[in-house]
Design a protein around this motif. Structure first.
Motif, PDB file in Angstrom:
ATOM      1  N   LEU A 157       0.843  -1.199   0.000  1.00  0.00           N
ATOM      2  CA  LEU A 157       0.000   0.000   0.000  1.00  0.00           C
ATOM      3  C   LEU A 157       0.874   1.244   0.000  1.00  0.00           C
ATOM      4  O   LEU A 157       0.651   2.178  -0.778  1.00  0.00           O
ATOM      5  CB  LEU A 157      -0.928  -0.007   1.221  1.00  0.00           C
ATOM      6  N   ALA A 158       1.885   1.257   0.854  1.00  0.00           N
ATOM      7  CA  ALA A 158       2.806   2.405   0.921  1.00  0.00           C
ATOM      8  C   ALA A 158       3.499   2.602  -0.419  1.00  0.00           C
ATOM      9  O   ALA A 158       3.593   3.729  -0.921  1.00  0.00           O
ATOM     10  CB  ALA A 158       3.834   2.203   2.033  1.00  0.00           C
ATOM     11  N   ARG A 159       3.957   1.525  -1.014  1.00  0.00           N
ATOM     12  CA  ARG A 159       4.630   1.601  -2.323  1.00  0.00           C
ATOM     13  C   ARG A 159       3.681   2.179  -3.375  1.00  0.00           C
ATOM     14  O   ARG A 159       4.074   3.022  -4.175  1.00  0.00           O
ATOM     15  CB  ARG A 159       5.128   0.221  -2.750  1.00  0.00           C
ATOM     16  N   ASN A 160       2.426   1.752  -3.369  1.00  0.00           N
ATOM     17  CA  ASN A 160       1.450   2.246  -4.343  1.00  0.00           C
ATOM     18  C   ASN A 160       1.158   3.733  -4.146  1.00  0.00           C
ATOM     19  O   ASN A 160       0.995   4.470  -5.115  1.00  0.00           O
ATOM     20  CB  ASN A 160       0.152   1.447  -4.273  1.00  0.00           C
ATOM     21  N   ILE A 161       1.070   4.176  -2.917  1.00  0.00           N
ATOM     22  CA  ILE A 161       0.791   5.587  -2.636  1.00  0.00           C
ATOM     23  C   ILE A 161       1.985   6.456  -3.014  1.00  0.00           C
ATOM     24  O   ILE A 161       1.833   7.495  -3.647  1.00  0.00           O
ATOM     25  CB  ILE A 161       0.425   5.783  -1.147  1.00  0.00           C
ATOM     26  N   ILE A 162       3.172   6.025  -2.640  1.00  0.00           N
ATOM     27  CA  ILE A 162       4.384   6.840  -2.833  1.00  0.00           C
ATOM     28  C   ILE A 162       4.858   6.792  -4.282  1.00  0.00           C
ATOM     29  O   ILE A 162       5.314   7.788  -4.834  1.00  0.00           O
ATOM     30  CB  ILE A 162       5.489   6.386  -1.861  1.00  0.00           C
ATOM     31  N   GLY A 163       4.769   5.637  -4.896  1.00  0.00           N
ATOM     32  CA  GLY A 163       5.194   5.509  -6.286  1.00  0.00           C
ATOM     33  C   GLY A 163       6.693   5.308  -6.430  1.00  0.00           C
ATOM     34  O   GLY A 163       7.352   4.730  -5.561  1.00  0.00           O
ATOM     35  N   ALA A 164       7.236   5.824  -7.525  1.00  0.00           N
ATOM     36  CA  ALA A 164       8.632   5.582  -7.904  1.00  0.00           C
ATOM     37  C   ALA A 164       9.668   5.935  -6.838  1.00  0.00           C
ATOM     38  O   ALA A 164      10.695   5.256  -6.742  1.00  0.00           O
ATOM     39  CB  ALA A 164       8.949   6.323  -9.206  1.00  0.00           C
ATOM     40  N   PRO A 165       9.464   6.953  -6.019  1.00  0.00           N
ATOM     41  CA  PRO A 165      10.501   7.280  -5.023  1.00  0.00           C
ATOM     42  C   PRO A 165      10.662   6.234  -3.912  1.00  0.00           C
ATOM     43  O   PRO A 165      11.647   6.250  -3.183  1.00  0.00           O
ATOM     44  CB  PRO A 165      10.020   8.604  -4.425  1.00  0.00           C
ATOM     45  N   TYR A 166       9.703   5.311  -3.763  1.00  0.00           N
ATOM     46  CA  TYR A 166       9.697   4.344  -2.661  1.00  0.00           C
ATOM     47  C   TYR A 166      10.861   3.365  -2.770  1.00  0.00           C
ATOM     48  O   TYR A 166      11.066   2.744  -3.809  1.00  0.00           O
ATOM     49  CB  TYR A 166       8.383   3.567  -2.675  1.00  0.00           C
ATOM     50  N   ARG A 167      11.608   3.246  -1.673  1.00  0.00           N
ATOM     51  CA  ARG A 167      12.678   2.253  -1.572  1.00  0.00           C
ATOM     52  C   ARG A 167      12.489   1.512  -0.258  1.00  0.00           C
ATOM     53  O   ARG A 167      12.490   2.127   0.809  1.00  0.00           O
ATOM     54  CB  ARG A 167      14.075   2.900  -1.574  1.00  0.00           C
ATOM     55  N   GLU A 168      12.311   0.201  -0.346  1.00  0.00           N
ATOM     56  CA  GLU A 168      12.095  -0.606   0.851  1.00  0.00           C
ATOM     57  C   GLU A 168      13.427  -1.078   1.404  1.00  0.00           C
ATOM     58  O   GLU A 168      14.238  -1.668   0.677  1.00  0.00           O
ATOM     59  CB  GLU A 168      11.214  -1.804   0.505  1.00  0.00           C
ATOM     60  N   VAL A 169      13.640  -0.824   2.684  1.00  0.00           N
ATOM     61  CA  VAL A 169      14.871  -1.218   3.362  1.00  0.00           C
ATOM     62  C   VAL A 169      14.490  -2.114   4.537  1.00  0.00           C
ATOM     63  O   VAL A 169      13.798  -1.681   5.458  1.00  0.00           O
ATOM     64  CB  VAL A 169      15.661   0.016   3.860  1.00  0.00           C
ATOM     65  N   TYR A 170      14.948  -3.340   4.484  1.00  0.00           N
ATOM     66  CA  TYR A 170      14.674  -4.286   5.554  1.00  0.00           C
ATOM     67  C   TYR A 170      15.792  -4.189   6.587  1.00  0.00           C
ATOM     68  O   TYR A 170      16.934  -4.555   6.323  1.00  0.00           O
ATOM     69  CB  TYR A 170      14.570  -5.695   4.984  1.00  0.00           C
ATOM     70  N   VAL A 171      15.447  -3.671   7.754  1.00  0.00           N
ATOM     71  CA  VAL A 171      16.386  -3.591   8.868  1.00  0.00           C
ATOM     72  C   VAL A 171      16.170  -4.871   9.667  1.00  0.00           C
ATOM     73  O   VAL A 171      15.240  -4.992  10.459  1.00  0.00           O
ATOM     74  CB  VAL A 171      16.161  -2.320   9.721  1.00  0.00           C
TER      75      VAL A 171
END
Length: 182
Positions: free
Chosen positions: A93-107
């Motif tokens: 959902l976050a990725r869809n809202i934010i779009g291209a700038p979204y980068r997922e970082v798994y800590v």
């Protein structure tokens, strides 16, 4: 102005998301960048005050954070989100809202390391049954399957994490420059 990156740091409570976010912010500000940190705990005390931990409430909390991150990124601000976001569908959902700038970082950190680092005593309270729906103990955490970056804080310190995140941001900037030239 071009959109800036949104680094979404996800992981268990105590994995190091907020610590990494603060150090990364200091590094970026030192280089003259405009940066905002959206910390899940702080968001819950303010913007998402009153939301619980049901699936519906967690989704709404993530939606609010993502909308804020999107708005800030469109202003050219690098956004660092430090939020558990336990389910892959919430991060989607976050990725869809934010779009291209979204980068997922798994800590990533082991549960035992997170419990050892737990200054608030939440893990102990969850184990005693005093905290219900506590991610990693009595509620599910779905680790990202294909994060843009994995930072393992069980084996690497904050400086390695920040260096890795800076390298990720540099790669994102390079790709954005290429797209602009095309």
């Amino acid at each position: 102005m071009d959109e800036a990156s949104v680094l979404w740091l996800t992981g268990l409570s105590g994995a190091g998301k907020s610590t990494i976010a603060r150090h990364l912010r200091a590094c970026l500000v030192g280089r003259g960048a405009a940066v905002a940190v959206l910390d899940g705990d702080e968001i819950r005390r303010g913007l998402s005050q009153g939301l619980g931990f049901s699936d519906v409430d967690r989704r709404e909390n993530i939606r609010r954070i993502a909308e804020m991150a999107r708005l800030l990124s469109t202003q050219g601000i690098v956004v660092i989100v430090a939020a558990i976001a336990p389910l892959s569908r919430h991060r989607g959902l976050a990725r869809n809202i934010i779009g291209a700038p979204y980068r997922e970082v798994y800590v990533k950190a082991s549960l035992s390391d997170c419990e050892r680092r737990d200054v608030k005593g939440l893990y102990a309270r969850a184990r005693r049954g005093e905290v219900v729906k506590f991610t990693g103990v009595t509620d599910t955490y779905e680790p990202p399957l294909n994060p843009d970056l994995l930072v393992d804080t069980s084996t690497h310190g904050v400086h390695v994490a920040v260096s890795s995140l800076m390298a990720l941001l540099e790669r994102c900037q390079a790709k954005q420059t290429v797209r602009q030239l095309a």
